[in-house]
Design a protein around this motif. Structure first.
Motif, PDB file in Angstrom:
ATOM      1  N   LEU A  21       0.832  -1.203   0.000  1.00 44.68           N
ATOM      2  CA  LEU A  21       0.000   0.000   0.000  1.00 44.68           C
ATOM      3  C   LEU A  21       0.862   1.247   0.000  1.00 44.68           C
ATOM      4  CD1 LEU A  21      -2.784   1.347   0.200  1.00 44.68           C
ATOM      5  CD2 LEU A  21      -2.623   1.137   2.676  1.00 44.68           C
ATOM      6  N   ARG A  22       1.917   1.245   0.807  1.00 43.86           N
ATOM      7  CA  ARG A  22       2.836   2.380   0.839  1.00 43.86           C
ATOM      8  C   ARG A  22       3.432   2.623  -0.544  1.00 43.86           C
ATOM      9  NH1 ARG A  22       6.543   5.571   3.559  1.00 43.86           N
ATOM     10  NH2 ARG A  22       8.655   5.533   2.708  1.00 43.86           N
ATOM     11  N   TYR A  23       3.787   1.544  -1.220  1.00 40.91           N
ATOM     12  CA  TYR A  23       4.389   1.688  -2.560  1.00 40.91           C
ATOM     13  C   TYR A  23       3.394   2.319  -3.531  1.00 40.91           C
ATOM     14  CZ  TYR A  23       6.289   0.446  -7.119  1.00 40.91           C
ATOM     15  OH  TYR A  23       6.744   0.501  -8.410  1.00 40.91           O
ATOM     16  N   THR A  24       2.135   1.847  -3.525  1.00 42.32           N
ATOM     17  CA  THR A  24       1.157   2.366  -4.479  1.00 42.32           C
ATOM     18  C   THR A  24       0.781   3.817  -4.205  1.00 42.32           C
ATOM     19  OG1 THR A  24      -0.729   1.561  -3.159  1.00 42.32           O
ATOM     20  CG2 THR A  24       0.168   0.080  -4.845  1.00 42.32           C
ATOM     21  N   ARG A  25       0.959   4.270  -2.941  1.00 41.20           N
ATOM     22  CA  ARG A  25       0.601   5.649  -2.601  1.00 41.20           C
ATOM     23  C   ARG A  25       1.776   6.610  -2.724  1.00 41.20           C
ATOM     24  NH1 ARG A  25      -4.579   6.192  -3.153  1.00 41.20           N
ATOM     25  NH2 ARG A  25      -4.589   8.041  -1.808  1.00 41.20           N
ATOM     26  N   THR A  26       2.976   6.082  -2.978  1.00 41.91           N
ATOM     27  CA  THR A  26       4.149   6.966  -3.083  1.00 41.91           C
ATOM     28  C   THR A  26       4.807   6.918  -4.456  1.00 41.91           C
ATOM     29  OG1 THR A  26       5.569   5.201  -2.176  1.00 41.91           O
ATOM     30  CG2 THR A  26       4.665   6.810  -0.620  1.00 41.91           C
TER      31      THR A  26
END
Length: 363
Positions: free
Chosen positions: A56-61
């Protein structure tokens, strides 16, 4: 495989015969679940939650068109619904029996649907209160105070499920609360606040969010453990109302932009992977709640926080601090201490065994 007639009697409150869980599916027995199976579910739930956080962190950054998080939550509810229907179909054994079960237990039981809509509505209120709290409190203050949901869940478990916790378990609960706080702790930074903040409103919102978190989880646990109705029927009932609630959230939060850009704007293979993880994690969470308890679910979530932080150190170069190390140690010790007293948490204890005051006196 348990005969359909026995499944029908189970829906009416009788105890069906038991069947062993298949290694490749999540078709579950009604009781006498082995410790190995519980550990398997807890381990999978923890790993899925940790992977979900990192993904999730990857997709939001990542530097791409940002998708609408509200639509992703809604799609996850839809996938969980279809997965639950599929597992129920395997459990019933045929399409005709599946349709009969859905007619009797879902569409023909508006009272049960209404009962399972309570957690969805409470979780929606919790998410909104978290937004209000973050708008009126510093992130560090929010992180610390929001961890009160852990002892609040324990308190709701004692009051709503007629269960007692030993002094050692209460100690481990508050140790976990402190450990998670240290793991997630980030020093407050001096920032210029562009909008006026109301700390009292923020703390009030945190209090409501904490109570919602504890109540909703334990309420669902009470529902699934107080009858022999299939767990997957309960999930279907809850996810139907969840879809309605999340669609309303899409309309309220991003309605204009979704109408302009489309429901699936910004979706990539990675986003779909995150949604899949959220769906599978949700199903395993319900299994963990059914066959262990909400407090153990909280311990699993804490372990996932530690694992995801370590993964972030490897993948994103996050610095591991002494504070994190101490917090991770406290989390691990608290998990061990909570599991020392052996007790059956797969059933609701009779309400007449002890009064609420007597159960609380064990603190």
């Amino acid at each position: 495989m348990v005969r359909w007639e026995e499944r029908r009697r189970a829906a009416d409150g009788c105890h069906p015969a038991l069947s062993a869980p298949s290694a490749g599916t999540m078709s579950l027995p009604k009781e006498n679940v082995s410790l190995l199976f519980k550990l398997y579910c807890l381990t999978v739930m923890t790993l899925v939650a940790a992977t979900y956080t990192v993904a999730l962190r990857y997709t939001r950054t990542v530097d791409t068109e940002l998708y609408f998080s509200t639509t992703a939550v809604c799609i996850a509810e839809v996938i969980k619904l279809f997965l639950s229907v599929g597992i129920l179909a395997k459990e019933t054994g045929s399409l005709a029996r599946l349709i009969t079960s859905l007619k009797e237990n879902v569409f023909g039981s508006p009272t049960e649907l209404l009962k399972l809509s309570v957690p969805s509505l409470v979780y929606a209120l919790q998410n909104n209160m978290a937004f209000v709290a973050l708008s009126n409190l510093d992130a560090a203050v929010y992180q610390v105070t929001y961890q009160l949901k852990i002892p609040c869940t324990a308190l709701c478990t004692v009051l709503m499920l007629n269960r007692t916790l030993s002094k050692l378990q209460w100690f481990s609960v508050f140790m976990l609360c402190g450990g998670v706080t240290l793991v997630q702790w980030k020093p407050a930074q001096a920032t210029k606040v562009q909008v006026e903040q109301n700390p009292w409103l923020g703390f009030g919102a945190i209090a409501v969010a904490v109570l919602c978190s504890g109540f909703a989880g334990v309420y669902f646990e009470k529902v699934v453990k107080s009858s022999d109705t299939s767990l997957w029927v309960r999930n279907i009932q809850m996810y139907l109302s969840g879809i309605v609630v999340t669609l309303f959230g899409v309309y309220m939060s991003d309605g204009a932009q979704v109408h302009e850009k489309g429901f699936f704007y910004g979706y990539t293979y990675y986003v779909w992977f995150v949604i899949f993880l959220a769906s599978v994690g949700g199903l395993y969470t319900s299994v963990v709640v059914k066959y262990t308890d909400n407090i153990m679910k909280g311990f699993s979530a804490a372990a996932a926080i530690v694992l995801s932080t370590v993964a972030s150190y490897i993948l994103f170069g996050l610095q591991i601090t002494i504070t994190f190390s101490v917090g991770a140690f406290l989390v691990c010790v608290s998990i061990y201490l909570y599991g020392l007293p052996r007790q059956d948490t797969t059933k609701i204890q009779p309400s007449e065994t002890k009064s609420s005051k007597e159960r609380l006196a064990t603190v």
